[in-house]
Design an enzyme around this catalytic site. Structure first.
Site, PDB file in Angstrom:
ATOM      1  N   CYS A 270     -22.997  34.212  21.869  1.00 41.16           N
ATOM      2  CA  CYS A 270     -24.628  33.553  22.757  1.00 41.16           C
ATOM      3  C   CYS A 270     -23.856  31.751  22.730  1.00 41.16           C
ATOM      4  O   CYS A 270     -24.157  30.769  23.406  1.00 41.16           O
ATOM      5  CB  CYS A 270     -25.366  34.385  22.515  1.00 41.16           C
TER       6      CYS A 270
ATOM      7  N   LEU B 256     -20.381  34.185  38.253  1.00 39.11           N
ATOM      8  CA  LEU B 256     -21.206  33.414  39.758  1.00 39.11           C
ATOM      9  C   LEU B 256     -22.084  32.014  39.063  1.00 39.11           C
ATOM     10  O   LEU B 256     -21.509  30.804  39.514  1.00 39.11           O
ATOM     11  CB  LEU B 256     -22.604  34.269  39.741  1.00 39.11           C
TER      12      LEU B 256
ATOM     13  N   ASP C 276     -17.647  35.149  10.912  1.00 41.20           N
ATOM     14  CA  ASP C 276     -17.083  33.812  11.519  1.00 41.20           C
ATOM     15  C   ASP C 276     -17.770  32.510  11.880  1.00 41.20           C
ATOM     16  O   ASP C 276     -17.745  31.528  11.044  1.00 41.20           O
ATOM     17  CB  ASP C 276     -16.687  33.498  13.719  1.00 41.20           C
ATOM     18  N   VAL C 277     -18.390  32.050  12.495  1.00 42.82           N
ATOM     19  CA  VAL C 277     -19.755  31.455  12.325  1.00 42.82           C
ATOM     20  C   VAL C 277     -21.294  31.637  13.177  1.00 42.82           C
ATOM     21  O   VAL C 277     -21.323  32.814  14.136  1.00 42.82           O
ATOM     22  CB  VAL C 277     -19.886  29.889  13.358  1.00 42.82           C
TER      23      VAL C 277
ATOM     24  N   GLY D 218     -24.760  32.183  15.167  1.00 50.17           N
ATOM     25  CA  GLY D 218     -24.650  32.200  16.137  1.00 50.17           C
ATOM     26  C   GLY D 218     -24.356  33.533  16.826  1.00 50.17           C
ATOM     27  O   GLY D 218     -24.542  33.606  18.122  1.00 50.17           O
TER      28      GLY D 218
ATOM     29  N   SER E  99     -17.603  39.165  39.658  1.00 47.05           N
ATOM     30  CA  SER E  99     -17.962  38.679  40.433  1.00 47.05           C
ATOM     31  C   SER E  99     -19.848  38.606  40.256  1.00 47.05           C
ATOM     32  O   SER E  99     -20.557  38.842  40.627  1.00 47.05           O
ATOM     33  CB  SER E  99     -18.572  38.288  42.352  1.00 47.05           C
ATOM     34  N   GLY E 100     -19.589  38.983  38.690  1.00 47.68           N
ATOM     35  CA  GLY E 100     -21.236  39.222  38.005  1.00 47.68           C
ATOM     36  C   GLY E 100     -21.935  38.116  37.293  1.00 47.68           C
ATOM     37  O   GLY E 100     -21.218  36.671  37.789  1.00 47.68           O
ATOM     38  N   TYR E 101     -22.636  38.078  36.132  1.00 47.65           N
ATOM     39  CA  TYR E 101     -23.530  36.797  36.205  1.00 47.65           C
ATOM     40  C   TYR E 101     -22.694  35.608  35.797  1.00 47.65           C
ATOM     41  O   TYR E 101     -22.895  35.196  36.306  1.00 47.65           O
ATOM     42  CB  TYR E 101     -24.120  37.435  34.741  1.00 47.65           C
TER      43      TYR E 101
ATOM     44  N   HIS F  21     -53.218  27.271  40.043  1.00 40.42           N
ATOM     45  CA  HIS F  21     -53.087  26.273  41.258  1.00 40.42           C
ATOM     46  C   HIS F  21     -52.937  25.318  41.098  1.00 40.42           C
ATOM     47  O   HIS F  21     -53.242  24.965  40.580  1.00 40.42           O
ATOM     48  CB  HIS F  21     -53.433  27.779  41.784  1.00 40.42           C
TER      49      HIS F  21
END
Length: 589
Positions: free
Chosen positions: A117, A264, A111-112, A114, A259-261, A536
């Site tokens: 993702c 959400l 395909d392409v 990458g 309602s997973g990653y 800090h």
């Protein structure tokens, strides 16, 4: 940062010697390549003086090695030392590491470059989430006023937002392609298929196929969106994440199934851009894959205050796209009884029910491999196993296609682990050390076991589990940004100091989790982490407080040993101190 030095002459002689393993070993004299780590017993720490010139020399040597291999073949009668089927993040990571190890490498992409993702997943979605984060902050009048800021009006250009996501994907895709070409990886275009032991055939539809041989083969074909039966996809009003990332429209009311990653993150995008969202979740609670305590808090922060409602314990048994002026129809049935509950009418529906492995057409039948629910069976070393349970020699599978952990960076880690084995160094990846993140606002991240999983393991193996938590409300940096909503939670063994799991909800949680994941990967115990120093004021102090709050059991009859830095680290610190204390004019540019 890794400090690397390499001798060009040594590497050149190694190239001439032939053989992948001898090439990799001969180019490295003892002490020439050293890695700086936090633990002296885990990674030896050497010189910090590696220059850009040395790095450039190393790249030149690797390119020379690739050119020599191109002329001479793999040195074992094969066309390549390694052929990778699939050029997603996993295949890319494996390819680059293979070239670094002196292996003649080819990658086949149908395909392409990458994969999911970069082109249809984590990369373009982060571009949309960047926009949603800005919009959400600008719309929060109370937040702006608390910082002394006034915003008169906000708005967005839908096509410009979509272009931002598409342009980012194009840029990253180009970067991946160029990096492989620069390192000497052969990029072969077409669909790859295994036709026999160490043999691969590839080509485009309608064009003649080519056959190549490889000493080792990695399958890295990834996954596609999973669409349950009864759901009709039209790509416009009923669609998957592949379509949603193009942001063809911003519906007034959208149902998100799952309602997973994925669900959400898209709820974050759509609500920030003005949509109302309805979740449809088959299980009895939202966010079922998260630690239950984190999920409850996330619901209070990410769901309840927003224009989101939800139905749990139901299946979307049938979804019909909008047509002829009618809305999208979603028929809901009880997940247990299968009785009809109600029919929703919405403007659009996003199907976020997970992903399915893309493993059809790989020629697995030619090597007696049978998939399990579409996944290619592998052992702990990512070696493919056949229908009889035997390892198929020289054949590996990484990433979503094996189903062990369907995350892009997990695929890359698995690929690197495989290359380590091919190069003669046994390596088993600890999947419990691989972090995961959900890039909502605020973010959620996790590594290791959830609390229920850890307690079940403790019951089975007979040890004690403790839990400690810290709040972002006690962190100076979070309060400075008026982002005090958040919590960090750690599950650990008080007897050994072993970290079993860490879960974070809060500002930049996706960045903070890596200190915990690396500690798990390196086997660093809380006894050591309690003495680590954090700048800090930074968000990293959330983890600092978490580690320090852990209550450990002293060993019977033993006093606590002083924790001295390892000698290599002392040398490094001494070197840095000398640089900082010397006059500016005496420093090298």
């Amino acid at each position: 940062m890794h400090s690397v030095s390499i001798s060009a002459s040594a590497s050149a002689s190694a190239i001439a010697s032939g053989g992948a393993r001898s090439k990799a070993a001969a180019g490295r004299r003892p002490g020439e390549i050293r890695f700086c780590g936090l633990r002296g017993d885990a990674l030896a720490c050497g010189s910090l003086r590696a220059s850009h010139a040395a790095a450039a020399t190393r790249r030149a040597v690797l390119r020379a090695a690739a050119s020599a291999n191109d002329a001479a073949g793999s040195g074992d009668g094969f066309d390549y030392d390694l052929v990778i089927i699939g050029a997603g993040v996993g295949g890319h990571g494996a390819a680059l590491h293979a070239v670094e190890e002196g292996l003649k490498t080819a990658i086949i992409e149908g395909d392409v470059v990458g994969g999911t993702c970069v082109n249809r997943g984590c990369v373009p979605s982060k571009a949309l989430l960047a926009v949603s984060g800005r919009m959400r902050e600008l719309h929060d009048e109370h937040h702006m006023k608390s910082l002394g800021l006034q915003v008169s009006s906000t708005g967005y250009d839908r096509q410009a937002v979509a272009d931002h996501a598409n342009n980012l994907a194009s840029k990253i895709r180009s970067n991946l392609t160029n990096s492989m070409k620069a390192m000497g990886v052969d990029i072969l275009t077409g669909f790859g298929k295994i036709v026999g032991k160490q043999k691969v055939r590839y080509g485009k539809v309608g064009f003649p196929e080519k056959e190549i041989t490889a000493k080792n083969i990695i399958i890295a074909t990834g996954s596609v969106p999973f669409v349950p039966k009864g759901i009709e996809i039209d790509g416009k009003t009923v669609f998957t994440s592949d379509h949603a990332l193009k942001l063809g429209s911003v519906p007034d009311w959208i149902a998100i199934v799952g309602s997973g990653y994925i669900g959400l993150e898209f709820s974050d995008v759509y609500t920030a851009l003005g949509s109302e969202v309805t979740f449809v979740e088959a299980l009895d609670q939202l966010m079922p894959g998260f630690d239950p305590e984190i999920a409850k808090l996330a619901q209070r922060v990410l769901i309840n205050p927003r224009k989101i409602d939800y139905h749990t314990g139901v299946f979307a048994s049938k979804i019909t796209p909008a047509k002829d002026g009618k809305p999208v129809l979603i028929e809901l049935i009880d997940a247990k009884t299968k009785e009809h509950k109600e029919t929703l009418e919405v403007d659009a529906a996003l199907i976020a029910t997970g992903r399915a492995p893309f493993t059809n057409g790989l020629g697995l039948e030619n090597i007696n491999v049978v998939t399990q629910r579409g996944f290619i069976p592998v052992d702990e070393r990512m070696q493919v196993t056949d229908a009889d349970g035997n390892v198929v020699p020289n054949l590996f599978c990484i990433g979503d296609a094996n189903g062990k952990l369907m995350l892009a960076h997990a695929a890359s880690a698995q690929g690197i682990s495989v290359v380590e084995q091919i190069s003669g160094r046994d390596h088993i990846l600890n999947h419990l050390s691989i972090p995961a993140a959900c890039f909502t606002h605020p973010e959620i991240s996790m590594v290791g076991l959830t609390e229920p999983q850890a307690r079940e393991k403790a019951d089975n193996e007979g040890f004690e589990v403790s839990v400690v938590k810290t709040s972002f409300k006690a962190n100076t940096k979070a309060l400075a940004e008026n982002e005090g909503d958040g919590i960090a939670k750690m599950i650990y063994r008080p007897d050994t100091g072993e970290i079993l799991g860490v879960h974070i909800l809060g500002l930049h949680a996706a960045d903070l989790i890596h200190e915990a994941s690396n500690a798990i990967a390196l086997g660093t115990r809380l006894q050591e982490l309690k003495l680590a120093v954090h700048a800090h004021p930074t968000l990293s102090e959330v983890l600092d407080e978490l580690f320090k709050a852990a209550k450990l059991q002293p060993k019977d009859g033993q006093e606590r040993e002083p924790n001295h830095p390892p000698q290599p680290l002392l040398k490094v610190l001494s070197f840095i101190t000398s640089l900082l204390s010397s006059p500016q004019r005496d420093r090298q540019p």
